[in-house]
Design a protein around this motif. Structure first.
Motif, PDB file in Angstrom:
ATOM      1  N   THR A 144       4.757  -4.735  12.448  1.00 47.13           N
ATOM      2  CA  THR A 144       3.683  -3.995  13.106  1.00 47.13           C
ATOM      3  C   THR A 144       4.260  -2.819  13.883  1.00 47.13           C
ATOM      4  N   TYR A 162       3.225   6.055   6.360  1.00 47.26           N
ATOM      5  CA  TYR A 162       3.153   4.593   6.432  1.00 47.26           C
ATOM      6  C   TYR A 162       2.411   4.000   5.235  1.00 47.26           C
ATOM      7  N   PHE A 167       2.190   0.168   4.264  1.00 51.79           N
ATOM      8  CA  PHE A 167       1.572  -0.271   5.511  1.00 51.79           C
ATOM      9  C   PHE A 167       0.079   0.032   5.510  1.00 51.79           C
ATOM     10  N   TYR A 181       0.525  -1.931  10.221  1.00 51.67           N
ATOM     11  CA  TYR A 181       0.993  -3.280   9.954  1.00 51.67           C
ATOM     12  C   TYR A 181       1.206  -3.485   8.468  1.00 51.67           C
ATOM     13  N   LEU A 182       2.129  -4.362   8.179  1.00 44.93           N
ATOM     14  CA  LEU A 182       2.456  -4.743   6.813  1.00 44.93           C
ATOM     15  C   LEU A 182       2.665  -6.238   6.799  1.00 44.93           C
TER      16      LEU A 182
END
Length: 184
Positions: A144, A162, A167, A181-182
């Motif tokens: 994150t 991203y 992401f 986030y991923l």
């Protein structure tokens, strides 16, 4: 012995081709030796600072880079060192990524540094790819981070960057900050 002009031209082309191929092979060999020497010198240099080389990559500018991290925290700081010009030197003051563990299963990106004039070099993507590898290797389930209001003028570029690296990007309702986030 008499050689016709046509035969002479053919033989000269063959000879020039052999000479060019020999030069190319010599340059390739010299390049490998130079890079191996640069890697050895870099390895000796970083050994004194308790760091290690994670890998060797080539960015979009053609620079050959060593991906380096502290031995104890393999994902908390990831830096890039250039092996260009047959010497150890920092590429734009060591592009680097800072991250830390939050909770049992999450790594949080604190910051990614890169010089403004080299933003399309692929260095950030290299840094993120190594962070993702380390996260998976250590059993984390997500990465994150935040997009700060300080970077508001670059949100379009950051969102693209991203998303390109897998992401998800969510912006606040007022558009002053965002979350990345991923999940694995």
């Amino acid at each position: 012995m008499f050689i016709s002009k046509r035969k002479y031209v053919e033989l000269k082309k063959i000879l020039n081709s052999v000479i060019e191929e020999s030069r190319t092979k010599q340059l390739e060999l010299e390049s490998k030796i130079i890079h191996n020497d640069a890697i050895s010198r870099l390895n000796r240099e970083i050994e004194t600072t308790n760091q290690c080389i994670m890998g060797i990559e080539k960015n979009k500018l053609g620079d050959i880079l060593a991906v380096v991290t502290p031995k104890e925290q393999s994902y908390e700081q990831i830096m890039l060192y250039s092996l260009k010009d047959n010497r150890y030197k920092a590429l734009n003051n060591h592009p680097r990524l800072y991250a830390r563990q939050v909770g049992n299963n999450t790594i949080k990106i604190d910051d990614i540094f890169s010089q403004e004039n080299i933003r399309s070099s692929g260095n950030g993507t290299i840094l993120l790819s190594y962070l993702k590898k380390e996260a998976i290797k250590h059993g984390y389930t997500q990465i994150t981070g935040w997009l700060s209001s300080v970077d508001k003028t670059n949100f379009d570029k950051l969102e693209y960057f991203y998303k390109k690296n897998g992401f998800n990007v969510l912006f606040s309702k007022d558009g002053n900050n965002g979350k990345i986030y991923l999940k694995f």
